[in-house]
Design a protein around this motif. Structure first.
Motif, PDB file in Angstrom:
ATOM      1  N   ARG A 122       0.711  -1.176  -0.140  1.00 54.30           N
ATOM      2  CA  ARG A 122      -0.001  -0.006  -0.100  1.00 54.30           C
ATOM      3  C   ARG A 122       0.836   1.333  -0.059  1.00 54.30           C
ATOM      4  NH1 ARG A 122      -3.917   1.822   4.803  1.00 54.30           N
ATOM      5  NH2 ARG A 122      -4.396   4.052   4.254  1.00 54.30           N
ATOM      6  N   SER A 125     -11.124  10.080  -0.169  1.00 57.19           N
ATOM      7  CA  SER A 125     -11.365   8.508   0.498  1.00 57.19           C
ATOM      8  C   SER A 125     -10.217   7.450   0.192  1.00 57.19           C
ATOM      9  CB  SER A 125     -12.555   8.229  -0.096  1.00 57.19           C
ATOM     10  OG  SER A 125     -13.692   9.124   0.329  1.00 57.19           O
ATOM     11  N   ARG A 126      -9.638   7.768  -1.214  1.00 55.93           N
ATOM     12  CA  ARG A 126      -8.438   6.853  -1.783  1.00 55.93           C
ATOM     13  C   ARG A 126      -7.180   7.056  -0.817  1.00 55.93           C
ATOM     14  NH1 ARG A 126     -10.512   8.486  -6.782  1.00 55.93           N
ATOM     15  NH2 ARG A 126      -8.884   9.606  -6.943  1.00 55.93           N
ATOM     16  N   LEU A 143      -6.611   8.677   2.234  1.00 51.84           N
ATOM     17  CA  LEU A 143      -6.932   8.373   3.497  1.00 51.84           C
ATOM     18  C   LEU A 143      -8.210   8.020   3.849  1.00 51.84           C
ATOM     19  CD1 LEU A 143      -5.610  12.018   4.497  1.00 51.84           C
ATOM     20  CD2 LEU A 143      -4.295   9.869   4.772  1.00 51.84           C
ATOM     21  N   PRO A 144      -8.200   6.701   3.805  1.00 47.55           N
ATOM     22  CA  PRO A 144      -9.594   6.151   3.849  1.00 47.55           C
ATOM     23  C   PRO A 144     -10.061   6.034   5.284  1.00 47.55           C
ATOM     24  CG  PRO A 144      -8.094   4.317   3.484  1.00 47.55           C
ATOM     25  CD  PRO A 144      -7.298   5.636   3.100  1.00 47.55           C
ATOM     26  N   ASP A 145      -8.983   6.109   6.469  1.00 42.71           N
ATOM     27  CA  ASP A 145      -9.568   5.907   7.626  1.00 42.71           C
ATOM     28  C   ASP A 145      -9.853   7.286   8.341  1.00 42.71           C
ATOM     29  OD1 ASP A 145      -9.220   2.935   7.508  1.00 42.71           O
ATOM     30  OD2 ASP A 145      -7.145   3.185   7.966  1.00 42.71           O
ATOM     31  N   HIS A 146      -9.382   8.255   7.778  1.00 42.91           N
ATOM     32  CA  HIS A 146      -9.330   9.653   8.061  1.00 42.91           C
ATOM     33  C   HIS A 146      -9.910  10.625   7.551  1.00 42.91           C
ATOM     34  CE1 HIS A 146      -6.332   7.817  11.325  1.00 42.91           C
ATOM     35  NE2 HIS A 146      -5.658   7.599  10.470  1.00 42.91           N
ATOM     36  N   TYR A 147     -10.178  10.451   6.330  1.00 49.64           N
ATOM     37  CA  TYR A 147     -10.937  11.703   5.496  1.00 49.64           C
ATOM     38  C   TYR A 147     -12.029  11.969   5.996  1.00 49.64           C
ATOM     39  CZ  TYR A 147     -12.644  14.365   1.551  1.00 49.64           C
ATOM     40  OH  TYR A 147     -13.183  15.253   0.739  1.00 49.64           O
ATOM     41  N   LYS A 183     -13.477  12.269   9.034  1.00 47.77           N
ATOM     42  CA  LYS A 183     -13.520  13.004   9.985  1.00 47.77           C
ATOM     43  C   LYS A 183     -12.858  14.659   9.733  1.00 47.77           C
ATOM     44  CE  LYS A 183     -12.431  11.437  13.968  1.00 47.77           C
ATOM     45  NZ  LYS A 183     -12.272  10.746  15.123  1.00 47.77           N
ATOM     46  N   TRP A 214      -8.526  13.741  17.128  1.00 47.42           N
ATOM     47  CA  TRP A 214      -7.891  12.512  17.393  1.00 47.42           C
ATOM     48  C   TRP A 214      -7.645  12.025  18.951  1.00 47.42           C
ATOM     49  CZ3 TRP A 214      -2.755  11.714  19.088  1.00 47.42           C
ATOM     50  CH2 TRP A 214      -1.890  10.676  18.791  1.00 47.42           C
ATOM     51  N   GLN A 271     -11.751   5.199  22.593  1.00 40.86           N
ATOM     52  CA  GLN A 271     -11.291   3.883  22.544  1.00 40.86           C
ATOM     53  C   GLN A 271     -10.817   3.314  23.765  1.00 40.86           C
ATOM     54  OE1 GLN A 271      -8.708   3.987  19.271  1.00 40.86           O
ATOM     55  NE2 GLN A 271     -10.430   4.484  17.561  1.00 40.86           N
TER      56      GLN A 271
END
Length: 346
Positions: free
Chosen positions: A2, A185-186, A188-192, A194, A333, A340
């Protein structure tokens, strides 16, 4: 694998930034203004106004809002310069006697009065002093004129590009958002997701804080100008409000008015105005502005304060928006990590 696939896009992004480095400010300001005014753009379209008409109307309002005070200032100054020229001609013919407050200055009063009587109190002395001063600085005026001329032309080009880009964003905003969302989205799929939620809240909160504080400072200092006896306090209050939108604008404004009062022979009013302006500016910049900006993104006072100070000191005026946004991302963050950890302990 990746991370290997990201090398080429990152290199392309760096090359693109180098290519557009002189125009990044114009693009950034156009994007910020589009984000700030987009709800109004949508509201105008919901009331039946076509997209082109809404874009043109908003652009006209922004141009008038930014350049209107400049036109008022130029008109006021042109009228004042005619009177100033006439007054200087009269004073040059008869001489300008030393003001009373000059003799009350500590330590330097005697020397100051002697210099004044030698250069300004005699007929023709004012004209001779002006010619001498202009003769001393004339060799530097040519270089300064060339520098400021090129700077004005460059900034006019950047301003035109900003307005043109903003107009295009008004017209094709949904398509631009789709492209940006897809790319984000491509990459930063995990953070975009937010980041996309935080950005408009942070930018609009900062704009609300800046405009509210500018309006407050314009009204408060305008009243102070009236109490202190400054000429045209309403006009000076409006100009102070606009100058308060940029860092250092408000203190420059009330300092110049204080010096004007001092030159008119009102040292008490000048000192009182300067003191009140400094106290009011400290309260606004350190308490009211951070509170207004941090309200929408739920940021603590110190986070907004250091975000504003760090952004301005690093990036200039545009840092007023970048600093709070980065602080909002940081605390988003941190709060996500706190949630969590709480779920893990449960």
């Amino acid at each position: 694998m990746r991370y290997t696939s990201l090398v080429l896009p990152v290199l392309f992004a760096i090359a693109l930034l180098l290519l557009l480095q002189h125009f990044l400010g114009s693009l950034a300001w156009a994007g910020l203004l589009a984000v700030i005014t987009w709800p109004l753009h949508q509201r105008l379209q919901a009331r039946g106004l076509p997209r082109l008409a809404s874009a043109s109307l908003l652009l006209a309002v922004l141009v008038i809002g930014f350049f209107g005070p400049s036109l008022l200032l130029v008109k006021a100054l042109s009228n004042e310069l005619v009177g100033l020229q006439r007054l200087l001609a009269e004073l040059n013919e008869v001489g300008l006697p030393a003001p009373e407050w000059l003799g009350r200055l500590p330590v330097v009063a005697e020397r100051a009065i002697a210099w004044w009587n030698t250069h300004l109190a005699v007929p023709g002395g004012l004209n001779a002093l002006i010619q001498t001063t202009l003769g001393d600085v004339a060799p530097k005026l040519g270089g300064a004129a060339r520098f400021w001329g090129s700077a004005i032309l460059a900034n006019a080009l950047y301003l035109f590009l900003t307005l043109l880009t903003l107009f295009v964003l008004y017209l094709h905003g949904p398509a631009v958002v789709r492209y940006v969302d897809g790319a984000g989205s491509r990459v930063l799929p995990d953070h975009y997701g937010k980041l996309r939620n935080i950005l408009p809240l942070s930018v609009r909160g900062t704009a609300l804080g800046l405009c509210s504080v500018a309006l407050l400072e314009g009204v408060v200092l305008g009243v102070a100008y009236y109490i202190a006896g400054a000429p045209a306090p309403a006009l000076l209050g409006v100009l102070t409000g606009y100058l308060a939108l940029i860092p250092g604008g408000a203190p420059l404004s009330f300092t110049m008015v204080s010096l004007l009062l001092l030159g008119q022979g009102n040292p008490g009013a000048a000192l009182g105005l300067f003191t009140w302006g400094a106290v009011e500016l400290f309260m606004v910049d350190k308490f009211i502005r951070p509170k207004l900006i941090g309200h929408r993104v739920n940021l603590p006072f110190l986070a907004v304060l250091f975000g504003l100070l760090g952004g301005v000191s690093t990036l200039g005026v545009i840092g007023l928006f970048v600093g709070p946004f980065m602080m909002a991302v940081l605390f988003g963050w941190l709060r996500a990590g706190e949630g969590q950890a709480a779920r893990a302990s449960a």
